[in-house]
Design an enzyme around this catalytic site. Structure first.
Site, PDB file in Angstrom:
ATOM      1  N   TYR A 141       0.822  -1.212   0.000  1.00  0.00           N
ATOM      2  CA  TYR A 141       0.000   0.000   0.000  1.00  0.00           C
ATOM      3  C   TYR A 141       0.861   1.271   0.000  1.00  0.00           C
ATOM      4  CZ  TYR A 141      -4.700  -1.904   0.777  1.00  0.00           C
ATOM      5  OH  TYR A 141      -5.910  -2.514   0.640  1.00  0.00           O
ATOM      6  N   LYS A 192       3.230 -15.228   2.039  1.00  0.00           N
ATOM      7  CA  LYS A 192       3.545 -16.108   0.919  1.00  0.00           C
ATOM      8  C   LYS A 192       5.060 -16.301   0.921  1.00  0.00           C
ATOM      9  CE  LYS A 192       1.467 -17.214  -2.475  1.00  0.00           C
ATOM     10  NZ  LYS A 192       1.035 -18.589  -2.868  1.00  0.00           N
ATOM     11  N   ASP A 225      -2.862 -17.941   0.667  1.00  0.00           N
ATOM     12  CA  ASP A 225      -3.884 -18.566  -0.195  1.00  0.00           C
ATOM     13  C   ASP A 225      -4.540 -19.744   0.528  1.00  0.00           C
ATOM     14  OD1 ASP A 225      -1.450 -19.936  -0.374  1.00  0.00           O
ATOM     15  OD2 ASP A 225      -1.717 -20.499  -2.477  1.00  0.00           O
ATOM     16  N   ASP A 249      -6.347  -7.088   3.943  1.00  0.00           N
ATOM     17  CA  ASP A 249      -7.489  -6.454   3.289  1.00  0.00           C
ATOM     18  C   ASP A 249      -8.403  -7.532   2.715  1.00  0.00           C
ATOM     19  OD1 ASP A 249      -9.022  -4.318   2.139  1.00  0.00           O
ATOM     20  OD2 ASP A 249      -8.063  -4.735   0.213  1.00  0.00           O
ATOM     21  N   ASP A 253     -12.134  -9.216   4.362  1.00  0.00           N
ATOM     22  CA  ASP A 253     -13.410  -9.191   3.641  1.00  0.00           C
ATOM     23  C   ASP A 253     -14.014 -10.597   3.608  1.00  0.00           C
ATOM     24  OD1 ASP A 253     -13.465  -6.489   3.007  1.00  0.00           O
ATOM     25  OD2 ASP A 253     -14.021  -6.855   0.918  1.00  0.00           O
TER      26      ASP A 253
HETATM   27  C1  IPM Z   1     -10.469  -1.342   3.831  1.00  0.00           C
HETATM   28  C2  IPM Z   1     -10.712  -0.693   2.486  1.00  0.00           C
HETATM   29  C3  IPM Z   1      -9.565   0.270   2.227  1.00  0.00           C
HETATM   30  C4  IPM Z   1      -8.303  -0.553   2.059  1.00  0.00           C
HETATM   31  C5  IPM Z   1      -9.777   1.240   1.062  1.00  0.00           C
HETATM   32  C6  IPM Z   1     -11.064   2.023   1.189  1.00  0.00           C
HETATM   33  C7  IPM Z   1      -8.601   2.168   0.914  1.00  0.00           C
HETATM   34  O1  IPM Z   1     -10.862  -1.673   1.513  1.00  0.00           O
HETATM   35  O2  IPM Z   1     -10.371  -0.600   4.835  1.00  0.00           O
HETATM   36  O3  IPM Z   1     -10.402  -2.561   3.888  1.00  0.00           O
HETATM   37  O4  IPM Z   1      -8.035  -1.077   0.974  1.00  0.00           O
HETATM   38  O5  IPM Z   1      -7.581  -0.670   3.044  1.00  0.00           O
HETATM   39 MG    MG Z   2     -10.920  -3.657   2.263  1.00  0.00          MG
END
Ligand code: IPM
Ligand code: MG
Length: 363
Positions: A141, A192, A225, A249, A253
């Site tokens: 990032y 990884k 993975d 990230d 999710d």
């Molecule tokens: C998160 C989001 C952010 C990230 C974006 C909005 C920059 O996806 O907080 O997970 O990628 O970190």
């Molecule tokens: Mg995210």
């Protein structure tokens, strides 16, 4: 001196969901002895439109002197054409970096009342309680070099750099081990290492830290993975997962979705002990339902609860907010994203009201 909480509603559904968390906050101030000064400011597309920058120096200064920040969400199609450096997301990344919020805590918890909301079978997710600890200020990032370069022959080249140092790895590792000690005492570290040098270093440094300071905690290494696969296959094998910025990230999710609703999950981003913490729902700005009173405010209300616990030293009030949310769910009150048979569907504002009502009943 009274502590300050800065509220940054942001874009899309941000203002609506934050408004409901503020109802809870106001109730705690009036009825539960919470003393806190509240200030409002802008972040993301809102800030870009008003100030020409998604997170200004003034906002940064205000946040630095606050005890905690409660954020809604950033981003939306409106700013798709804006340069990367000024996009809503860049505002959030700047906040994380400048406030040194290197540790992102993302719990994925299946509430009993919502066990059927998961796309996985109830017997796989029932009672799920995992914590993803995501490194938040390093890795790909922020790594240099980065950019898109024109190679001249109609070709372009896009570059990002994955980079970690030992101190960055050990710093996030220590947070994960510490938190594991307060939970089921198990850490799974993901990278990884089979293909990336930064992953190899990650594994070696986590191992060294474990040996010297945290050998009482059970440690397992796992390729990222494989972790993604194991999260779908048998998520309850995990307690704390520690991983880098990008894998965190993605895995967070995935873990969030195991619980049935992204609309339920809070997060905390923490820096050095005693410094400002930032609290936000895991979900995004959902521009498709913004302004329609449909969004689920519970992740934001639970983020406020995390702020009470980790920054404001009011764990009892945090417990109370969490109990109120449980009561509301048990009573069958649902926003559209978690709606089920025999439940009552309500809008964003009625959900906030229901939590306040539940607090009154608990008090
Ligand atoms: C998160 C989001 C952010 C990230 C974006 C909005 C920059 O996806 O907080 O997970 O990628 O970190
Ligand atoms: Mg995210």
């Amino acid at each position: 001196m009274t502590d300050t909480l800065v509220i940054l509603p942001g874009d899309g559904i941000g203002p609506e969901i934050v408004a409901e968390a503020e109802k809870v906050l106001d109730w705690l101030k009036s009825n539960a002895g919470l003393e806190i000064e509240v200030e409002h400011d802008l972040i993301g597309g809102q800030a870009y439109d008003a100030y020409g920058h998604p997170f200004t120096d003034e906002t940064l200064a205000r946040c630095k002197s606050a005890k905690a920040i409660l954020m809604g969400s950033v981003g939306g199609p409106k700013w798709d054409g804006v340069d990367y450096a000024l996009r809503p997301e860049a505002g959030l990344l700047r906040a994380r970096k400048e406030l040194n919020l290197f540790a992102n805590l993302r719990p994925a918890l299946v509430f009993d009342a919502l066990v059927d909301a998961s796309s996985l079978k109830p017997e796989i997710v029932k009672g799920l309680d995992i914590l993803i600890v995501r490194e938040l200020t390093g890795g790909v990032y922020f790594g240099e070099p980065r950019g898109i370069e024109d190679l001249g022959n109609g070709e372009r080249r896009g570059v990002n750099t994955q980079v970690y140092t030992t101190s960055e790895i050990k710093r996030i590792g220590a947070v994960a081990f510490d938190l594991a000690r307060k939970r089921s005492n198990r850490v799974t570290s993901c990278e990884k290492a089979n293909v990336m040098e930064s992953g190899k270093l990650w594994r070696e440094d986590i191992t060294a830290l474990h040996t010297t300071e945290f050998s009482d905690v059970q440690l397992e290494h796992m390729y990222a993975d494989n972790c993604a696969m194991q999260l779908c296959r048998n998520p309850r094998q995990f307690d704390v997962i520690v991983t880098d910025n990008l894998f965190g990230d993605i895995l967070s999710d995935e873990a969030a979705m195991l619980t049935g609703s992204l609309g339920m999950l809070p997060s905390a981003s923490l820096g050095e002990v005693g410094k400002t913490g930032l609290y936000e729902p895991v979900h995004g700005s959902a521009p498709d339902i913004a302004g329609q009173n449909k969004a689920n405010p519970l992740a934001t209300i639970l983020s406020l609860s995390m702020a009470l616990r980790y920054s404001l030293e009011r764990a009892t009030l945090a417990d109370m907010v969490e109990a109120a949310v449980q009561d509301v769910l048990n009573s069958g009150t649902r926003t559209a994203d978690i709606m089920a048979d025999n439940c009552r569907e309500v809008g964003t504002d009625a959900m906030g009201d229901a939590v306040v009502k539940a607090l009154e009943n608990l008090a």
